[in-house]
Structures are given as structure tokens and as C-alpha cells.
Design an enzyme around this catalytic site. Structure first.
Site, mmCIF file in Angstrom:
data_model
loop_
_atom_site.group_PDB
_atom_site.id
_atom_site.type_symbol
_atom_site.label_atom_id
_atom_site.label_comp_id
_atom_site.label_asym_id
_atom_site.label_seq_id
_atom_site.Cartn_x
_atom_site.Cartn_y
_atom_site.Cartn_z
ATOM 1 N N ALA A 210 0.818 -1.217 0.000
ATOM 2 C CA ALA A 210 0.000 0.000 0.000
ATOM 3 C C ALA A 210 0.850 1.263 0.000
ATOM 4 O O ALA A 210 0.317 2.360 -0.143
ATOM 5 C CB ALA A 210 -0.926 0.004 1.216
ATOM 6 N N GLY A 211 2.163 1.118 0.196
ATOM 7 C CA GLY A 211 3.035 2.285 0.186
ATOM 8 C C GLY A 211 3.349 2.847 1.557
ATOM 9 O O GLY A 211 3.701 4.026 1.681
ATOM 10 N N LYS A 212 3.256 2.032 2.604
ATOM 11 C CA LYS A 212 3.527 2.505 3.968
ATOM 12 C C LYS A 212 4.952 3.031 4.114
ATOM 13 O O LYS A 212 5.168 4.110 4.666
ATOM 14 C CB LYS A 212 3.282 1.383 4.987
ATOM 15 C CG LYS A 212 1.850 0.898 5.060
ATOM 16 C CD LYS A 212 1.691 -0.276 6.013
ATOM 17 C CE LYS A 212 2.473 -1.508 5.638
ATOM 18 N NZ LYS A 212 2.117 -2.114 4.350
ATOM 19 N N GLU B 91 7.580 -1.405 9.860
ATOM 20 C CA GLU B 91 7.310 -2.810 10.198
ATOM 21 C C GLU B 91 6.811 -2.935 11.638
ATOM 22 O O GLU B 91 7.202 -3.824 12.391
ATOM 23 C CB GLU B 91 8.549 -3.676 9.966
ATOM 24 C CG GLU B 91 9.130 -3.602 8.563
ATOM 25 C CD GLU B 91 8.219 -4.152 7.481
ATOM 26 O OE1 GLU B 91 7.198 -4.799 7.804
ATOM 27 O OE2 GLU B 91 8.525 -3.935 6.296
ATOM 28 N N GLN C 237 4.174 -3.971 12.889
ATOM 29 C CA GLN C 237 3.449 -5.193 13.281
ATOM 30 C C GLN C 237 4.344 -6.137 14.066
ATOM 31 O O GLN C 237 3.857 -6.980 14.815
ATOM 32 C CB GLN C 237 2.859 -5.901 12.055
ATOM 33 C CG GLN C 237 3.872 -6.550 11.129
ATOM 34 C CD GLN C 237 4.416 -5.616 10.073
ATOM 35 O OE1 GLN C 237 4.168 -4.414 10.094
ATOM 36 N NE2 GLN C 237 5.138 -6.167 9.103
#
Length: 197
Positions: A13-15, A88, A90
Site C-alpha cells: 500500500a506504500g507505507k 514494520e 506489526q
């Protein structure tokens, strides 16, 4: 006033692009930032944040069990820092998310986290669950499924393109491993018999 931010999405998504752009914007105004990423994700090299569109930057890393409050405090003690960026996110442990919240509250530095919300089985990552509970502000970064609808889920594939439904929650990979889908197409891909298709 400093806040804890969580920008989440599915894969591709382009984070990381958004993170790097935001850090660049601070730099253009003469402000220092502190970039941190998960040590276990070294797809583009150790201690680097990179985007699929080809931009990247060196970064510090975090790993399991590390005290991120102390890491940020040490960085702030070394000189001015306008914002902390975590890629990152998560992969953060819930305790580490609390440490980031303490850094915001007690050290007065904004912390912007970017990461996945759910894994390939549709379950929240522990770090993402903690961020959803503790973040002062959240924003979904959107991407699309092949059908054009918003992608909210991701499937993991093997080398032959077969969808996997079992395995460890964490497996580092990119476009060769993960595909973002809307919920309906994710359900079809994982073999949900009640998709109505």
C-alpha cells in the site's frame, strides 16, 4: 503536543514510501528524525527502510525484548529529534508499544508507526493490536484488490502461486510471497465455502 500514530494497511500500500516522505519533509525544514525498523526484515539490507518504488534510508533497528523507551531516550539525549518513525510496526511486542506510548507521554516526542494490521490468516499481529488499542491517531493506508475494491486482507503463496493457509505468522517476503485482496476475494482464495461464488 506529541502523539502516538499508527498508519496501517495490507501489503503493497506504500507505507514505507509514506514514512520516508514524511521523514524527508522534516529534513527539508532542518529537523532531525529517528528511523527504526524491525531487525528481522533485511530484504533490502540490514538496518534499512526501503520502498518498492526504489527510495530508501538507513535506519536503526529493534528486536524482540529490546527497550524502545530507553532506545528513544538515548537518541534524544544525543541531540534534537523532531519525530520518531517506526517501520514494520506489526513486529513490535505489546510491551514495546507501551514503551513507545511512554516515550510520547514522558519524553514529548511524536512517534509514527507504520505496519500491517492483519496476517495472512486474517488475525491481528500482536504489535498491531496493541497499537490499535493505544494509538492517539490511526489512519488506514489504502490499496486495491484486483477487482478494484479496497484490499484489507493478504494471502501468502508458495513458489508455485498456491495459497497457503497454515504456517508461522511471521514470514518475511514481498510481492513474490504476498498478494493483497478484498475480504471477499481473500475468503475465496483461502477456500471459505460460504462465499456464494
Amino acid at each position: 503536543m506529541a502523539k502516538l500514530y499508527f498508519q496501517y494497511s495490507t501489503m503493497n500500500a506504500g507505507k514505507s514510501t509514506l514514512l520516508l516522505q514524511a521523514s524527508h519533509n522534516y529534513g527539508e525544514r532542518g529537523m532531525q528524525t529517528y528511523l527504526i525498523t524491525a531487525k528481522l526484515d533485511d530484504r533490502i539490507g540490514s538496518a534499512r527502510i526501503g520502498s518498492r518504488i526504489g527510495i530508501g534510508s538507513d535506519a536503526d533497528t529493534f528486536e524482540v525484548g529490546e527497550d524502545l523507551f530507553q532506545k528513544i531516550k538515548t537518541r534524544l539525549d544525543a541531540g534534537p529529534c523532531a519525530c520518531v518513525f517506526i517501520d514494520e510496526a506489526q513486529f513490535l511486542e505489546p510491551d514495546q508499544v507501551w514503551q513507545l506510548a511512554r516515550a510520547v507521554d514522558d519524553l514529548g516526542v511524536p512517534v509514527m508507526c507504520y505496519g500491517l494490521r492483519v496476517d495472512f490468516q486474517g488475525n491481528l499481529f500482536p504489535g498491531s493490536a496493541a497499537l490499535l488499542a493505544l494509538a492517539d491517531e490511526m489512519r488506514e493506508v489504502r490499496t486495491i484488490c484486483h477487482c478494484g475494491k479496497k484490499a484489507t486482507m493478504v494471502v501468502r503463496q508458495d513458489d508455485a502461486g498456491n495459497v497457503l493457509t497454515d504456517g508461522d505468522q511471521v514470514q518475511i517476503g514481498g510481492n513474490e510471497t504476498y498478494v493483497s485482496l478484498c475480504r471477499r476475494h481473500w475468503r475465496e482464495a483461502v477456500g471459505d465455502p460460504d462465499t456464494g461464488a
